[in-house]
Design an enzyme around this catalytic site. Structure first.
Site: not given
Length: 357
Positions: A30, A34, A43, A80, A157
């Protein structure tokens, strides 16, 4: 031969192949994320997370951002893990503060039977276009890593309809109707093989399979529902391209107890989370595969001196020689100061040189 420029820094690939390096290579799961203000700005331009993933130029931009800031030894495709179930028509969306959700979860045999194996060339061209653009823009600076979620992780998921704390629906399907879960996992494994091979053909020089939720399974269930399908993927991947070996990394979070079984799949490296001692892991499997990891990501909230000391401790635990790619034990978290990530990366390079003398 390759249409891309020659690699200027190949220590990441050399370490995965357990060849000699000058210093231990380092990248962060990652690493485009962020915690970087420049990522947050890009973003915001994209509008939302999936729009960012699906915009080739912006996905390329954020992939390269951490490399402009830090002397990292690899880039990883910005995407992703849920692109495959999205391409299967489940309707991926993101709830603020809730994470990923699917409009159409898969909970019956009929719903699993209706799923089509993903054809990456038709369904996920935005990913392969991004791989090719990133590889060109890297201009040989460092290798590019492609990736996918593991079949079991994707299945959790898809069956739960999003994130879960206990995986009750996915585990109930596995335990009550294992034939249905195996049908789903088989389709996912075939989809992942197609997806990763497409990334390799587009320019990825190594691939990682993220088995984020394999560690939530019992010993027997892990072997049956997670590892068996990762082994199928390893056996189905392109292992040489452009005249070079394509290393495969398997990362099961909370999977340290299965290291020997992971090494036996034919992968080139195992990713370790922070709960496994890397020295112990090397004693167990280091003659078979390389090891990647494994500093606790929350260590990056500590002082620079503490970060440096922990890097030194992990390097000492691994010891002299080759076959170590330094990484965090999981993804870097959003509130980390970028300067602390910089201390981490620089400490790895500086403190590891003596182990490769």
């Amino acid at each position: 031969m390759s249409d891309f420029p020659a690699l200027k820094n190949d220590r990441f690939l050399r370490a995965l192949n357990r060849e000699s390096v000058d210093v231990t290579p380092v990248w962060m799961m990652r690493q485009a994320g962020r915690y970087l203000p420049e990522y947050r700005a890009t973003r915001a331009v994209a509008g939302d997370f999936m729009s960012l993933c699906m915009n080739t130029e912006l996905a390329c931009e954020v992939t390269l951002q951490p490399l402009e800031r830090f002397p990292l030894d690899a880039a990883i495709l910005f995407s992703d893990i849920l692109t495959i179930p999205d391409a299967m028509g489940l309707g991926l969306y993101f709830e603020t503060g809730e994470g990923p959700r699917f409009h159409k979860p898969v909970r019956s045999a009929a719903e699993v039977e209706a799923l089509q194996v993903v054809n990456t060339a038709k369904d996920l061209t935005y990913v392969t276009d991004a791989v090719t653009m990133i590889r060109r823009e890297l201009n040989g600076r460092v290798p590019l890593i492609g990736f996918s979620g593991s079949p079991w992780t994707l299945a959790t998921y898809m069956v739960e309809g999003g994130s879960s704390k206990d995986f009750r629906r996915a585990k109930a399907m596995a335990f009550d109707t294992p034939e249905v879960m195996h049908m789903l996992l088989d389709k996912l494994a075939d989809s992942v093989i197609d997806y990763l091979n497409a990334q390799i053909r587009a320019g990825a020089q190594a691939v990682q399979i993220f088995d984020t939720w394999g560690g939530a399974l019992s010993h027997a269930a892990y072997q049956e529902f997670s590892l068996a399908y990762m082994e199928k993927i390893v056996n189905g991947l392109i292992r040489e391209h452009e005249g070079h070996k394509i290393p495969v990394i398997l990362f099961t979070k909370n999977g340290g107890q299965w290291l020997e079984a992971i090494a036996a799949t034919g992968c080139d490296a195992a990713g370790l989370d922070w709960t496994t001692d890397i020295g112990n892991a090397r004693q167990r499997v280091g003659s078979q595969i390389a090891l990647q990891g494994n500093m606790d990501p929350t260590m990056l909230y500590a002082s620079p001196a503490a970060i440096r000391a922990e890097v030194g401790r992990i390097l000492q635990s691994f010891g002299d020689g080759n076959g170590h790619v330094f990484n965090l034990g999981h993804g870097i978290t959003p509130d980390v100061k970028p300067e602390h990530a910089g201390v981490f990366i620089e400490s790895v390079h500086e403190l590891s040189a003596k182990y490769h003398a």
